[in-house]
Design a protein around this motif. Structure first.
Motif, PDB file in Angstrom:
ATOM      1  N   ARG A  52       0.842  -1.204   0.000  1.00 49.17           N
ATOM      2  CA  ARG A  52       0.000   0.000   0.000  1.00 49.17           C
ATOM      3  C   ARG A  52       0.877   1.254   0.000  1.00 49.17           C
ATOM      4  O   ARG A  52       0.592   2.232  -0.703  1.00 49.17           O
ATOM      5  CB  ARG A  52      -0.930   0.008   1.203  1.00 49.17           C
ATOM      6  CG  ARG A  52      -1.816   1.261   1.246  1.00 49.17           C
ATOM      7  CD  ARG A  52      -2.699   1.317   2.456  1.00 49.17           C
ATOM      8  NE  ARG A  52      -3.757   0.322   2.414  1.00 49.17           N
ATOM      9  CZ  ARG A  52      -3.835  -0.737   3.196  1.00 49.17           C
ATOM     10  NH1 ARG A  52      -2.878  -0.949   4.112  1.00 49.17           N
ATOM     11  NH2 ARG A  52      -4.825  -1.584   3.103  1.00 49.17           N
ATOM     12  N   HIS A  53       1.953   1.238   0.795  1.00 52.82           N
ATOM     13  CA  HIS A  53       2.848   2.403   0.846  1.00 52.82           C
ATOM     14  C   HIS A  53       3.491   2.638  -0.516  1.00 52.82           C
ATOM     15  O   HIS A  53       3.581   3.781  -0.984  1.00 52.82           O
ATOM     16  CB  HIS A  53       3.925   2.149   1.907  1.00 52.82           C
ATOM     17  CG  HIS A  53       4.863   3.314   2.099  1.00 52.82           C
ATOM     18  ND1 HIS A  53       5.996   3.470   1.320  1.00 52.82           N
ATOM     19  CD2 HIS A  53       4.825   4.379   2.948  1.00 52.82           C
ATOM     20  CE1 HIS A  53       6.623   4.568   1.702  1.00 52.82           C
ATOM     21  NE2 HIS A  53       5.934   5.139   2.682  1.00 52.82           N
ATOM     22  N   ARG A  54       3.914   1.571  -1.181  1.00 52.31           N
ATOM     23  CA  ARG A  54       4.551   1.750  -2.490  1.00 52.31           C
ATOM     24  C   ARG A  54       3.552   2.174  -3.555  1.00 52.31           C
ATOM     25  O   ARG A  54       3.870   3.006  -4.418  1.00 52.31           O
ATOM     26  CB  ARG A  54       5.228   0.441  -2.901  1.00 52.31           C
ATOM     27  CG  ARG A  54       6.524   0.178  -2.154  1.00 52.31           C
ATOM     28  CD  ARG A  54       7.508  -0.591  -2.973  1.00 52.31           C
ATOM     29  NE  ARG A  54       8.847  -0.501  -2.410  1.00 52.31           N
ATOM     30  CZ  ARG A  54       9.913  -1.095  -2.930  1.00 52.31           C
ATOM     31  NH1 ARG A  54       9.798  -1.817  -4.028  1.00 52.31           N
ATOM     32  NH2 ARG A  54      11.102  -0.951  -2.371  1.00 52.31           N
ATOM     33  N   LEU A  55       2.367   1.632  -3.512  1.00 51.20           N
ATOM     34  CA  LEU A  55       1.365   2.009  -4.507  1.00 51.20           C
ATOM     35  C   LEU A  55       0.973   3.477  -4.383  1.00 51.20           C
ATOM     36  O   LEU A  55       0.638   4.127  -5.380  1.00 51.20           O
ATOM     37  CB  LEU A  55       0.123   1.126  -4.353  1.00 51.20           C
ATOM     38  CG  LEU A  55       0.263  -0.323  -4.813  1.00 51.20           C
ATOM     39  CD1 LEU A  55      -0.953  -1.138  -4.398  1.00 51.20           C
ATOM     40  CD2 LEU A  55       0.461  -0.402  -6.324  1.00 51.20           C
ATOM     41  N   VAL A  56       1.018   4.016  -3.163  1.00 54.21           N
ATOM     42  CA  VAL A  56       0.651   5.415  -2.954  1.00 54.21           C
ATOM     43  C   VAL A  56       1.811   6.351  -3.269  1.00 54.21           C
ATOM     44  O   VAL A  56       1.657   7.340  -4.001  1.00 54.21           O
ATOM     45  CB  VAL A  56       0.157   5.633  -1.504  1.00 54.21           C
ATOM     46  CG1 VAL A  56      -0.032   7.118  -1.213  1.00 54.21           C
ATOM     47  CG2 VAL A  56      -1.135   4.881  -1.269  1.00 54.21           C
ATOM     48  N   HIS A  57       3.007   6.039  -2.742  1.00 56.31           N
ATOM     49  CA  HIS A  57       4.116   6.985  -2.819  1.00 56.31           C
ATOM     50  C   HIS A  57       4.940   6.853  -4.099  1.00 56.31           C
ATOM     51  O   HIS A  57       5.688   7.774  -4.428  1.00 56.31           O
ATOM     52  CB  HIS A  57       5.025   6.807  -1.600  1.00 56.31           C
ATOM     53  CG  HIS A  57       4.371   7.200  -0.308  1.00 56.31           C
ATOM     54  ND1 HIS A  57       4.270   8.506   0.113  1.00 56.31           N
ATOM     55  CD2 HIS A  57       3.752   6.454   0.641  1.00 56.31           C
ATOM     56  CE1 HIS A  57       3.633   8.556   1.276  1.00 56.31           C
ATOM     57  NE2 HIS A  57       3.300   7.318   1.625  1.00 56.31           N
ATOM     58  N   LYS A  58       4.846   5.739  -4.800  1.00 59.82           N
ATOM     59  CA  LYS A  58       5.563   5.591  -6.060  1.00 59.82           C
ATOM     60  C   LYS A  58       4.635   5.725  -7.268  1.00 59.82           C
ATOM     61  O   LYS A  58       5.015   5.389  -8.387  1.00 59.82           O
ATOM     62  CB  LYS A  58       6.273   4.228  -6.104  1.00 59.82           C
ATOM     63  CG  LYS A  58       7.483   4.142  -5.188  1.00 59.82           C
ATOM     64  CD  LYS A  58       8.229   2.840  -5.382  1.00 59.82           C
ATOM     65  CE  LYS A  58       9.504   2.810  -4.568  1.00 59.82           C
ATOM     66  NZ  LYS A  58      10.494   3.774  -5.069  1.00 59.82           N
ATOM     67  N   LEU A  59       3.434   6.214  -7.037  1.00 65.21           N
ATOM     68  CA  LEU A  59       2.497   6.395  -8.138  1.00 65.21           C
ATOM     69  C   LEU A  59       3.048   7.413  -9.134  1.00 65.21           C
ATOM     70  O   LEU A  59       3.391   8.536  -8.765  1.00 65.21           O
ATOM     71  CB  LEU A  59       1.150   6.880  -7.585  1.00 65.21           C
ATOM     72  CG  LEU A  59       0.054   7.162  -8.610  1.00 65.21           C
ATOM     73  CD1 LEU A  59      -0.373   5.881  -9.298  1.00 65.21           C
ATOM     74  CD2 LEU A  59      -1.149   7.815  -7.936  1.00 65.21           C
ATOM     75  N   PRO A  60       3.178   7.050 -10.407  1.00 68.57           N
ATOM     76  CA  PRO A  60       3.706   8.001 -11.393  1.00 68.57           C
ATOM     77  C   PRO A  60       2.738   9.147 -11.640  1.00 68.57           C
ATOM     78  O   PRO A  60       1.536   9.042 -11.357  1.00 68.57           O
ATOM     79  CB  PRO A  60       3.894   7.133 -12.646  1.00 68.57           C
ATOM     80  CG  PRO A  60       2.937   6.008 -12.475  1.00 68.57           C
ATOM     81  CD  PRO A  60       2.858   5.746 -11.006  1.00 68.57           C
ATOM     82  N   GLU A  61       3.280  10.225 -12.143  1.00 73.62           N
ATOM     83  CA  GLU A  61       2.448  11.389 -12.427  1.00 73.62           C
ATOM     84  C   GLU A  61       1.452  11.070 -13.540  1.00 73.62           C
ATOM     85  O   GLU A  61       1.698  10.223 -14.396  1.00 73.62           O
ATOM     86  CB  GLU A  61       3.318  12.578 -12.843  1.00 73.62           C
ATOM     87  CG  GLU A  61       4.242  13.089 -11.740  1.00 73.62           C
ATOM     88  CD  GLU A  61       5.033  14.295 -12.194  1.00 73.62           C
ATOM     89  OE1 GLU A  61       4.859  14.701 -13.367  1.00 73.62           O
ATOM     90  OE2 GLU A  61       5.816  14.832 -11.399  1.00 73.62           O
ATOM     91  N   GLU A  62       0.358  11.773 -13.473  1.00 76.17           N
ATOM     92  CA  GLU A  62      -0.658  11.588 -14.510  1.00 76.17           C
ATOM     93  C   GLU A  62      -0.122  12.112 -15.836  1.00 76.17           C
ATOM     94  O   GLU A  62       0.460  13.204 -15.893  1.00 76.17           O
ATOM     95  CB  GLU A  62      -1.932  12.330 -14.120  1.00 76.17           C
ATOM     96  CG  GLU A  62      -3.143  11.929 -14.935  1.00 76.17           C
ATOM     97  CD  GLU A  62      -4.424  12.465 -14.330  1.00 76.17           C
ATOM     98  OE1 GLU A  62      -5.480  12.294 -14.956  1.00 76.17           O
ATOM     99  OE2 GLU A  62      -4.354  13.057 -13.233  1.00 76.17           O
ATOM    100  N   PRO A  63      -0.242  11.352 -16.897  1.00 81.43           N
ATOM    101  CA  PRO A  63       0.309  11.798 -18.182  1.00 81.43           C
ATOM    102  C   PRO A  63      -0.324  13.103 -18.647  1.00 81.43           C
ATOM    103  O   PRO A  63      -1.504  13.362 -18.404  1.00 81.43           O
ATOM    104  CB  PRO A  63      -0.023  10.633 -19.129  1.00 81.43           C
ATOM    105  CG  PRO A  63      -1.156   9.910 -18.484  1.00 81.43           C
ATOM    106  CD  PRO A  63      -0.931  10.068 -17.007  1.00 81.43           C
ATOM    107  N   ALA A  64       0.505  13.921 -19.270  1.00 82.45           N
ATOM    108  CA  ALA A  64       0.005  15.197 -19.783  1.00 82.45           C
ATOM    109  C   ALA A  64      -1.017  14.946 -20.882  1.00 82.45           C
ATOM    110  O   ALA A  64      -0.879  14.005 -21.672  1.00 82.45           O
ATOM    111  CB  ALA A  64       1.157  16.039 -20.327  1.00 82.45           C
TER     112      ALA A  64
END
Length: 342
Positions: free
Chosen positions: A233-245
């Motif tokens: 859960r910590h990795r899924l939240v904090h390593k979530l990539p930015e939303e594509p432009a």
């Protein structure tokens, strides 16, 4: 559809509805599991592959069925090296989903958490009891040895946790496969569904399943993780990539003007006016011919005007010099010296 069933009085194996209706287990996996559950005690020490061979499930079919049983927590294996260097494999096949800790407890003979019902020793130990794993709770009629009542229905699951969308199914598959990367990342089905919504966000941002799996299993602690659910859960939240432009939308093409008949000379022909020349009635070549004709006319008019003005100022401007000399002399302008050499 008509339905008729007679409950057998002896020689039968009880199967939970959640197992029979499991959407991710193949028919080979279900048949193999039920076959082993109904074996007598003296046959349970045989390897699972031997039982599959007796059912005609061999080769790739057996490997696929075994993989599904392992992935969904029904089959657990431990490979160990004995004192003389020989390797042995011990297998535990349960008719319910077991977490690694539960399977290890059943293997070692200690009480199983959540009161899961294991079978007898070899490969499992413990006494039958009530279980709550997987959302299926036996009711009174199922505790009796012989019953003509149909088995009770499983408790309804949350629609969000079931994950009907393709992204949810793909995310759940990735989360359940992490156990193959490291044993400490083993998740049960219920635990994986708690993280599906976070994993779906990755997929909707353009991250492939392989890339998400690579991020989740990379740079693990040396001793593993204590809580697979909390760590992921910590990795899924904090390593979530930015939303594509957002991709810029192309500008709409300019409307194409209709063809117009040219009013210029020659055979009838059509042309398409450019947007900046609305109301134009001549094509490009005809416009150029008209422009040249207008220029020639203006040039001729200017030349005639200049000639007329010059003639008015000097009546002898275009008269040869001899005639001009004679005319001036005849007009009494006085003697005029002839140019040398003339």
């Amino acid at each position: 559809m008509l339905w008729h069933a007679i409950a057998p009085s002896r020689g039968y194996t009880k199967a939970a509805n959640e197992l029979v209706r499991h959407q991710r287990l193949s028919s080979d996996a279900k048949i193999l599991l039920l076959y082993v559950q109904g074996l007598p005690a003296d046959r349970r020490g045989v390897a699972l592959s031997e039982h599959a061979r007796a059912l005609g499930i061999t080769g790739r079919a057996y490997q696929k069925a075994k993989k599904l049983l392992v992935m969904h927590g029904f089959l657990h294996e431990w490979r160990e090296q004995g004192g003389r260097g020989f390797w042995t494999t011990e297998q535990l096949l349960a008719n319910v989903t077991l977490h690694p800790e539960e399977a290890m407890a059943a293997r070692g003979g200690s009480p199983v958490p959540s009161a899961v019902s294991p079978s007898e020793r070899n490969p499992t130990v413990g006494q039958p009891g009530t279980r709550v794993v997987g959302g299926y709770t036996p009711v009174d009629e199922e505790r009796e040895k012989n019953s003509s009542h149909p088995p009770s229905e499983p408790e309804p699951q949350d629609a969000a946790s079931a994950g009907p969308a393709p992204e949810a199914a793909e995310a759940e598959r990735v989360l359940l496969s992490l156990r193959h990367a490291h044993r400490s990342l083993h998740l049960g089905v219920a635990e994986a569904r708690k993280l599906v919504k976070l994993a779906v966000t990755w997929l909707r941002r353009g991250v492939t399943a392989d890339d998400m799996r690579r991020v989740l299993v990379s740079d693990l602690p040396v001793g593993g993780v204590r809580s697979a659910v909390g760590f992921l859960r910590h990795r899924l939240v904090h390593k979530l990539p930015e939303e594509p432009a957002p991709v810029p939308q192309p500008e709409p093409a300019a409307p194409v003007a209709p063809l117009v008949a040219c009013v210029g000379p020659g055979d009838e022909h059509l042309f398409r006016p450019v947007p900046d020349e609305d109301g134009e009635t001549r094509c490009g070549p005809c416009r150029r011919e008209a422009a040249w004709a207008a220029w020639e006319e203006a040039r001729s008019a200017q030349f005639a005007s200049e000639t007329e003005a010059q003639a008015h100022d000097d009546p002898y401007a275009h008269t040869p010099w001899r005639e001009k000399f004679a005319a001036v002399q005849g007009a009494g302008a006085g003697p005029v010296m002839e140019a040398p050499g003339r």
